[in-house]
Design an enzyme around this catalytic site. Structure first.
Site, PDB file in Angstrom:
ATOM      1  N   CYS A   5       0.813  -1.230   0.000  1.00 57.07           N
ATOM      2  CA  CYS A   5       0.000   0.000   0.000  1.00 57.07           C
ATOM      3  C   CYS A   5       0.843   1.276   0.000  1.00 57.07           C
ATOM      4  O   CYS A   5       0.293   2.368  -0.157  1.00 57.07           O
ATOM      5  CB  CYS A   5      -0.949   0.002   1.191  1.00 57.07           C
ATOM      6  SG  CYS A   5      -2.009  -1.442   1.251  1.00 57.07           S
ATOM      7  N   ASN A  61     -10.282  -0.069   1.284  1.00 57.87           N
ATOM      8  CA  ASN A  61      -8.821   0.039   1.119  1.00 57.87           C
ATOM      9  C   ASN A  61      -8.443  -0.532  -0.247  1.00 57.87           C
ATOM     10  O   ASN A  61      -8.576  -1.729  -0.480  1.00 57.87           O
ATOM     11  CB  ASN A  61      -8.153  -0.747   2.258  1.00 57.87           C
ATOM     12  CG  ASN A  61      -6.630  -0.756   2.157  1.00 57.87           C
ATOM     13  OD1 ASN A  61      -6.065  -0.375   1.142  1.00 57.87           O
ATOM     14  ND2 ASN A  61      -5.984  -1.199   3.215  1.00 57.87           N
ATOM     15  N   HIS A 115      -2.805   7.127   3.042  1.00 53.95           N
ATOM     16  CA  HIS A 115      -3.322   5.833   2.602  1.00 53.95           C
ATOM     17  C   HIS A 115      -4.661   5.576   3.299  1.00 53.95           C
ATOM     18  O   HIS A 115      -4.823   5.844   4.490  1.00 53.95           O
ATOM     19  CB  HIS A 115      -2.320   4.728   2.932  1.00 53.95           C
ATOM     20  CG  HIS A 115      -2.850   3.359   2.682  1.00 53.95           C
ATOM     21  ND1 HIS A 115      -3.516   3.027   1.517  1.00 53.95           N
ATOM     22  CD2 HIS A 115      -2.855   2.241   3.456  1.00 53.95           C
ATOM     23  CE1 HIS A 115      -3.891   1.763   1.592  1.00 53.95           C
ATOM     24  NE2 HIS A 115      -3.504   1.263   2.746  1.00 53.95           N
TER      25      HIS A 115
END
Ligand code: COA
Length: 309
Positions: free
Chosen positions: A109, A264, A234
């Site tokens: 990520c 996500n 993020h």
């Protein structure tokens, strides 16, 4: 040193909307639990990395008024490529009709911010236009019977075109790439397997590394938290973002969020949040913008830039 500026931004998300209520039909969970613990209301599912990545890239190129033939490099950040090889970046290059080098990077990520850092280095070395794509299709690696992970993830892509900044004070101010391999077992996905995670510990370490990486890029640029106009973190969990903002001493209102509707999306989450913030008018020309990503590895990366060309 020549600084890279973002001249075009595009995004794409999986076509199918999966709400918390949809998940609660097959899992022992509820909309209320998921919203309270994560901030996520729905996620988007579907599409390959090639489809989503190329879609986002086309929008970014159009906004940058750049033809694919003018690209000097394509960097695609993904940890869920369509094939072991070739790289997604090679297929995106062909799809766009570009003639430049292309490769994938995997920093989970944190990958999109890792990509920006590499693009900055190439532009400082003389390249004129670099395309950075962040794309992940985590739904293909999600155990939909596991309520501790199935509630979190979705599919999406974001792409930016970077070019040398025109204004002397615009563009990338500082970057940081970090790795803490001793935490690698906290979040894993084996070949043929699904995402496995120690959620509580990932949460704890995520807040810590987000804060330290952010402080580092601010210090490197000689700036303080009060100079920051917008934070694009993020998008893993709203509570992670709230904790990190609190520890950084930056008001939560300055954080861009999109996870409410996307979940996500790993490499795609920062450009998706950026696109949302820009379209809402939350990022202005001349603002100092802090991008910070973290993920499996445990990897972490931050970039500080002054918005505009
Ligand atoms: N619905 C309802 N209950 C759930 C649940 C769900 N989807 N998932 C877990 N629970 C239960 C647990 O079984 C536990 O029950 P118990 O108290 O009876 O044992 C309880 O809720 C609390 O679980 P816990 O894991 O302590 O919850 P949490 O507040 O830590 O939230 C996460 C769990 C996964 C949402 C949170 O830890 C998180 O987001 N971590 C970071 C993960 C992440 O971002 N990963 C990607 C990084 S890039």
């Amino acid at each position: 040193m020549t600084r890279a500026a973002i001249t075009g931004l595009g995004t794409a998300v999986g076509r199918r909307v999966v709400t918390n209520h949809d998940l609660a039909e097959t899992l022992d969970t509820s909309d209320q639990w998921i919203v309270e613990r994560t901030g996520i209301h729905q996620r988007r599912v579907g599409g390959s990395c090639l489809e989503l990545g190329a879609q986002a890239a086309r929008v970014a190129l159009k906004q940058a008024e750049t033809g694919a033939a003018d690209l000097d490099l394509i960097i695609c950040s993904t940890c869920t490529p369509d094939q072991v090889f070739p790289a997604v970046a090679n297929r995106i290059q062909d799809e766009l009709g570009a003639a430049c080098g292309a490769f994938d990077l995997n920093a989970a990520c944190s990958g999109f911010t890792y990509g920006l850092t590499l693009a900055q280095a190439q532009i400082a070395a003389g390249m004129e236009r670099v395309l950075v794509v962040g794309v992940d299709t985590l739904s293909r690696f999600t155990d939909w019977d596991d309520r501790s992970t199935a509630i979190l993830f979705g599919d999406g892509a974001g792409a930016v075109v970077l070019a040398p900044a025109i204004g002397a004070d615009r563009g990338m101010l500082s970057t940081y790439m970090g790795s803490e391999g001793r935490f690698a077992d906290l979040l894993t996905c084996d070949f043929g397997g699904c995402i496995k995670m120690d959620g509580k510990e990932v949460f704890r370490q995520a807040v810590r590394v987000m804060v330290s990486a952010s402080q580092r890029v601010l210090a490197d640029a000689g700036l303080s938290p009060s100079d920051v106009g917008a934070v694009i973190p993020h998008q893993a969990n709203m509570r992670i973002i709230e904790s990190a903002m609190k520890r950084l001493g930056i008001p939560f209102e300055k954080a861009a969020t999109v996870l409410e509707t996307t979940g996500n999306t790993s490499s795609a989450s920062i450009p998706l949040a950026m696109d949302n913030a820009v379209s809402k008018g939350a990022v202005h020309d001349g603002d100092v913008v802090l991008l910070v990503g973290f993920g499996a590895g445990m990897s972490v990366a931050a970039a500080l830039l002054r918005w505009g060309q």
